[in-house]
Structures are given as C-alpha cells and as structure tokens.
Design an enzyme around this catalytic site. Structure first.
Site, PDB file in Angstrom:
ATOM      1  N   SER A 197       0.829  -1.200   0.000  1.00 49.09           N
ATOM      2  CA  SER A 197       0.000   0.000   0.000  1.00 49.09           C
ATOM      3  C   SER A 197       0.871   1.261   0.000  1.00 49.09           C
ATOM      4  O   SER A 197       1.716   1.419  -0.872  1.00 49.09           O
ATOM      5  CB  SER A 197      -0.934  -0.054   1.218  1.00 49.09           C
ATOM      6  N   ASP A 199     -10.371  -4.331  -4.782  1.00 47.55           N
ATOM      7  CA  ASP A 199      -9.614  -3.628  -3.747  1.00 47.55           C
ATOM      8  C   ASP A 199     -10.254  -2.241  -3.612  1.00 47.55           C
ATOM      9  O   ASP A 199     -10.128  -1.404  -4.495  1.00 47.55           O
ATOM     10  CB  ASP A 199      -8.147  -3.504  -4.159  1.00 47.55           C
ATOM     11  N   HIS A 224      -7.587  -5.584  -0.048  1.00 48.10           N
ATOM     12  CA  HIS A 224      -6.423  -4.719  -0.042  1.00 48.10           C
ATOM     13  C   HIS A 224      -5.225  -5.372   0.655  1.00 48.10           C
ATOM     14  O   HIS A 224      -4.128  -4.822   0.626  1.00 48.10           O
ATOM     15  CB  HIS A 224      -6.783  -3.398   0.653  1.00 48.10           C
TER      16      HIS A 224
END
Lengths: 436, 272
Positions: free
Chosen positions: B99, B221, B249
């Site tokens: 991320s 996601d 995610h």
C-alpha cells in the site's frame, strides 16, 4: 430457533474474503436494500461510507483475519439513496480444524445517539485541548489560581520568566512567589491591572505588569483567578531612553540659542545694516540644514559625505559641478557634525564671494574636498584652485571664527588656513574615538 | 555492531529470518504493523533472507521518537528504510512495500539508486485522491471523514491502552503485550499517519523510478481501484502489472500463497 429477521441487530455472515453470504432483514432495512439476493457475493464494505470502506479494509478485515475478532467498531452504513446510519460492528471469525478461516460473522448495532454523544465529547475534548495548548504556548506568563490565590497552573512562559517550575510553586500563594506578599486585592474585585517589581528565582528583579481576572462559571460562581503576567523590562528601558532624550533636547535647544545669539551678534558687528537680514538668514539656514540632517539620521551620529552634501545644497548646479568629494565613510558624533557643517557652509559662501566659485575665478577653477580617517585621526581638506588675486581677509569676522577658532574650541580639533596664490587651502584635523 | 546500528534496529524492532538470495525487505502499510507479513514469511523464508520492521509510530517501534515534522511526509519513513538497509549492510535488497509503503520503497530506491535491486509493490497507489484525469478512488472529503472515523474509534480505548502501547523494544514483556494488541497504535500518531498516507501524491516519484518494479493488484480492492494499476504500468519506466487471483487490499494476509508465489517468481527472476 429464533427468527434472525426479528433480531434488532444487523446480522451478516461473510465468506473468508468478506463477501456477503447471508443477511437478515434488519441489516437489509438499515442498508436500504430491497432484497438479500442482490447483496449475495458482494463485498461487505460496499454497504459502508467511503471512509468506512478504507477503515474496514485497512483495519477491520486484517484484524478479523489475524486476531479473529473485532468489537465496538464505529462505522457508517450508506444506503443507495445517500442516507447514512451510524452503527457499531462486532465481528468474529469462524475457524476450521487447521486454523483456516471458514466464515466471518458480523453483527451491527444501531449507534446513532451514542455516536453523536461520543462525537460531541470528542469535539469538546478537542476544544479543551485547544485551550490548554493556547495557555501552554502563550508568550505571556499565565498563572491559574484558586479563590485563595494558591497556584493551580503555571505555564512554560511563567517558568521562563520567573525560574520556578510548576511543581515548585503549586499550592503556594502566587503573590508570595512573585511579589513578596503584596496583598492589595481580593478575589471578588473586578479585573485588576498593576505594575510591580517581581522576583525571579535567582533573586533578580523583574519589572512586570499583571492583569488578574476572576474565573466565573456559568452560574456566576468564582472558581479562581487567572493572572497574565507580562515582562515589561524592555518597555521600562525604552521609557528610560525617552526621558534621557528629552533632557538632551532641552540641553541642545539651549546650545542652539547660544549659537544663534553669537551668530546674530557677530553678523551685526561685521555687516552693513542693510545686509544684516540676508547674511544672518543664510547663516541660520545653514544651521537649519544641519538640524534637518540630524533629524533624518536614526542615531545621533552622522555620515560625513552626507553632511557636506547638505551644506552644498544651496549652490547652483554649475557651481556644485566644480566641487569634488573624496574620502572614506566616516561617521561623526552630533556635536562635531554640527560645527563642521557650519564651517563647510561658511567655506562655500566664501568661495562664492571671493574664491573658486566667484567671478574672480578662472573658468576651470575647482574645489576639492578630501578627507581621510587613519588611526583614529580625521583629516579634512578644502582645496581651491584656479583663483587669482587670493588674499587673506583684512579682519577676522564671524565667518572666519566659524571655520577657525569656534570650530577648534567646540570640537577639540585644529584648523590651518593657507591663502595660496591659486586658491585657499583649509585643513581640519581631529582625533576621533567615536567613529563607526 | 555499532551503537548507531543497534539504535536503528531497536528503534524499528527489526527482525531478520530465512536464508537465501536476494534479501527481501518487507514494509508494512498504513493501519497495522510488521505482523501483517506473518503468513507469507513461512512461505518465503527458505528461498530468501527476509527483513521486517515496524514503521516509526507503529507496532513495537520506539514511538517516543515519533516527530510530526520528520514524519509529516513519507520522506521521513524513506530515510528510516535507508537507515535499516545501511545498518544491516544489505546488498541490492528487493524492497517489498504494501500500500502506501510501496511509495516509501520507491522514495528509498530513488535515493539509493543501484544499491537497491528492485521494488515489489503490493496494492500500491501513488495517490489515493482523484486528480483531474487520474482516478485515485477518493475525494478529499472522504479522507476527512476517515479521520473522523478514526477519532470515533479511538475515543474509548486511548487511556486504558496507553500503558500497552508505550512499551519500549528493550522490554520483552511489553512486546508481548504489543502483539496482543494487534494493529493498535497511538491514536494521535495513527491519525497523523492516516493524513500523511491519504493526502500524499507520489505520482512523480513512481515515474522517476528506474528499477524493475512489480505492481501487484487484487480484484475488488476498495482502497486501490483497477485504474491505478493501469496508470502505473503506463506511466512507470520498468513496471510490470500483475493481477493476483485475490480480492481486497491485504492479499498478504488473505491470500499468502498467491502473494508469496508472485513475489518469489519476480524476485528469483531478478536474482538470475
């Protein structure tokens, strides 16, 4: 078995990757959906607000997968029509024999009122934190006392100003700590402002101004006092300077009158009555030029080349063009500047009448004003060239006193005057300790 | 070990495991700590040397050193990553960032040049906020609402959790409690990191990256829309887009097998 549709909570069963498998009627209603079928296979987060989706995917789902459960998570459901409903979410992961996750069980409770109340609490806490930060970071010393003047709070600026930490002074009477017990106020008095000599922890005196106000709550009860204390030592120092300057102005005015008186007397003695007003006026003008210059400088010191320029300002363009200035930057104290200015003016008017700027002079006649400042010695030279028929004046008038004895006496310098065949050479010299 | 090295390793609770080549540095993302990698590490540790650590302010890091100016942008975290690489004297490690930390890895790689082997980005996004033609998935007001949601959820526990989260890395009993409080963080830091994470725009930095990069995406996601992966493949110099057979995610938690396979295949290709 209890009918899940009658339970007053939203019940959802999800696959391990958080997709909806079953959903009860309460949940459907809260999420603003018509049929359970349309939700099957959809991610649970699709029922949440955008912020809730981020929070669910970054926090809740990892927590369910690793920890196996979550509790009392505050979230918002978002209906297709845009309506929001605040809920609390509890979740439990169901694991198989190998520890693998088989399903996620979620229960949502209606939480609108409680969340509103909690958010209000939060807002108030932020407000309170804001005020605390305000007091803590204030540049003024702020002292919070109870109704008996005992110190409850003492900010960083107070510590810096008085040298005591908050822990040192807590519970003590603030007046004992700062003022040595001067007790001239009561809690019930209205806002009070005063100046005082306070004591630093080191014993040093600190001039302060303080302003106390009662802290009154919404029912009118006095809870204590808040006292703002400001260091006024700089202000006091500025006031001292102003007083000294005032005295100086009076002193100088008296000197000016003495100078004017001397100029008047001497001009009267040496000029014809019909010329008196003009000659006297010109000399007063030179004096006034000096004053304007003094005023335009921020300190009581003056730059020599600016002083000379000011004294030559009365000349015409053609005459000024014949004069050259050459020397380093030298700063003069005011007394020397005043008399040297008068001398330069006198030299320039003499040059107009008899010297390099007069009709007796050749077309290429020049005046060179040069100076040096070496080892604390100022040497200023006025040199005229191209003048014919130079002769020393028959008598010493006030003009020559301004460029000679008066200048020497008033400034402690020496003057030499030489009437050479090509023009006057005037030389002033003085030891100066105050050059900048 | 020098004092400076010890300091860095303690500050971030750096852990090293596994044998093999090259070295993978796994960097956790926003919202959690290094334990997020716990499911993929067993699947990778026979093939690679693996380094994990906690970003400052998270997990078992020394949160007393959290400085809002230093960590006001990802640059502060990138400097920490460089410190970790230096302290362990890693040679051409592959930086694996999840991320927002895919951006931290990018910043560090841009700084270190060929001292970094390659970059693996797990569900990365150079900007979560939409800009003109760029679809990040969120608007500024969504992010403000997220900060409110965080506040609402930190309201209750902050005071009672404080003793547990104030643990120092040199006191193992505190670390024990930390692992029990999975993903919990000091509310003030969590809020600050959320702001830094979701308001950052590192599109220019990923475009400047010259290293080979694997961009891993999942279906569904909600944090990173598909368009972001496509944008990265199109705009980066040496990026390969790979869509995992996974959703959500956090594939390294939900789909450790698929995630570790993709990392292994890419990393071994780099080593050869």
């Amino acid at each position: 078995m209890h009918d899940p549709d009658l339970i007053p909570a939203g019940i959802v069963r999800c696959s391990p990757d958080a997709r909806i498998e079953t959903v009860n009627a309460t949940m459907l209603r809260w999420a603003g959906r018509e049929s359970a079928k349309a939700l099957l296979g959809r991610p649970f987060y699709s029922l949440l607000s955008p912020a809730g989706r981020i929070y669910f995917e970054t926090h809740i789902r990892p927590m369910l997968q690793v920890e196996g459960h979550v509790q009392e998570i505050a979230l918002e459901l978002l209906t297709p029509g845009g309506e929001r409903k605040r809920i609390y979410l509890n979740g439990q992961a169901e694991r198989g024999d190998a520890g693998e996750i088989k399903a996620l069980h979620l229960a949502c409770f209606s939480g609108g009122h409680r969340q509103s109340y909690e958010r209000e609490l939060l807002r108030q806490r932020r407000d309170a934190e804001g005020y605390v930060a305000l007091v803590k970071s204030s540049a003024d010393a702020i002292i919070n006392t109870d109704v008996d003047h005992r110190i409850v709070g003492w900010n960083a600026a107070a510590q810096a100003l008085f040298g005591h930490t908050e822990a040192d002074v807590k519970g003590q009477d603030w007046r004992d700590v700062l003022l040595g017990g001067a007790r001239d106020q009561s809690v019930d008095s209205a806002a009070l402002r005063a100046e005082a000599e306070a004591r630093h922890a080191s014993g040093e005196a600190v001039a302060v101004e303080y302003h106390s106000s009662p802290i009154v709550d919404s029912s009118g009860d006095t809870l204590g006092l808040v006292t703002v204390v400001r260091d006024i030592r700089q202000r006091r120092a500025a006031e001292e300077t102003i007083r000294a300057l005032n005295q100086e102005v009076v002193h100088r005015s008296k000197n000016q009158f003495a100078v004017i008186h001397a100029i008047a007397r001497s001009t009267a003695r040496h000029s014809k009555p019909e010329d008196f007003i003009e000659v006297f006026g010109n000399r007063l003008n030179a004096l006034s030029q000096n004053l304007s210059l003094l005023e335009s400088q921020s300190s009581s010191a003056l730059e020599l080349s600016a002083l000379i320029e000011a004294q030559l300002a009365h000349l015409g363009e053609e005459q000024r063009a014949r004069i050259s200035l050459d020397g380093p930057r030298v700063t003069l104290v005011e007394r020397i500047a005043l008399y040297l200015g008068l001398a330069i003016f006198e030299l320039s008017t003499n040059a107009l009448k008899y010297g390099a700027l007069s009709q007796h002079s050749a077309t290429d006649s020049q005046i060179k004003i040069s100076w040096s400042y070496v080892y604390g010695q100022l040497s200023l030279r006025w040199t005229e060239t191209g003048v014919s028929g130079v002769r020393a004046p028959s008598r010493a008038g006030f003009g020559s006193r301004l460029t000679g004895t008066l200048l020497e006496r008033s400034t402690g310098g020496t003057v030499e005057v030489d009437y050479r065949p090509g023009g006057l050479v005037w030389h002033y010299e003085r030891a100066m300790e105050e050059n900048a | 070990m020098t004092t400076a090295t010890t300091t860095v390793l303690q500050r971030h609770d750096v852990r090293t495991t596994g044998t093999g080549h090259p070295t993978l540095v796994l960097i956790h993302g926003y919202g959690c700590d290094k334990t997020m990698w716990d499911s993929v590490i067993p699947l990778l540790k026979d093939d690679f040397r693996i380094v994990t650590y906690d970003l400052l302010g998270c997990g078992a890091s020394d949160i007393s050193q959290y400085d809002k100016v230093r960590y006001g942008t990802l640059d502060g975290h990138a400097s920490d990553l460089v410190d970790v690489i230096d302290a362990l004297e890693l040679e051409q490690p592959i930086l694996v960032g999840h991320s927002v930390s895919a951006m931290t890895a990018t910043l560090a790689a841009n700084r270190l040049g060929d001292r970094v082997g390659a970059v693996v980005m797990v569900c990365p996004s150079p900007s979560f906020i939409n800009h003109d033609d760029y679809v990040g998935g969120f608007e500024t007001q969504d992010i403000d609402a997220l900060l409110e949601t965080l506040d609402a959820n930190y309201l209750g526990w902050s005071s009672e959790m404080a003793p547990a989260i104030m643990g120092t890395p040199d006191k193992p009993e505190h670390c024990e409690r930390l692992t029990n409080s999975f993903c919990q963080a000091d509310p003030d830091i969590a809020r600050h990191f959320a702001r830094v994470t979701f308001r950052a725009d590192h599109r220019a930095d990923v475009q400047a990256l010259t290293h080979d990069a694997l961009v891993m995406q999942c279906r569904d996601d909600v944090i990173v829309p598909e368009a972001v992966g496509l944008w990265m493949e199109r705009n980066m110099q040496a990026a390969k887009l790979f869509t995992l057979d996974a959703t959500g995610h956090c594939p390294h938690i939900s789909y450790p097998r698929e995630t570790s396979d993709a990392i292994r295949q890419f990393a071994k290709g780099q080593a050869g």
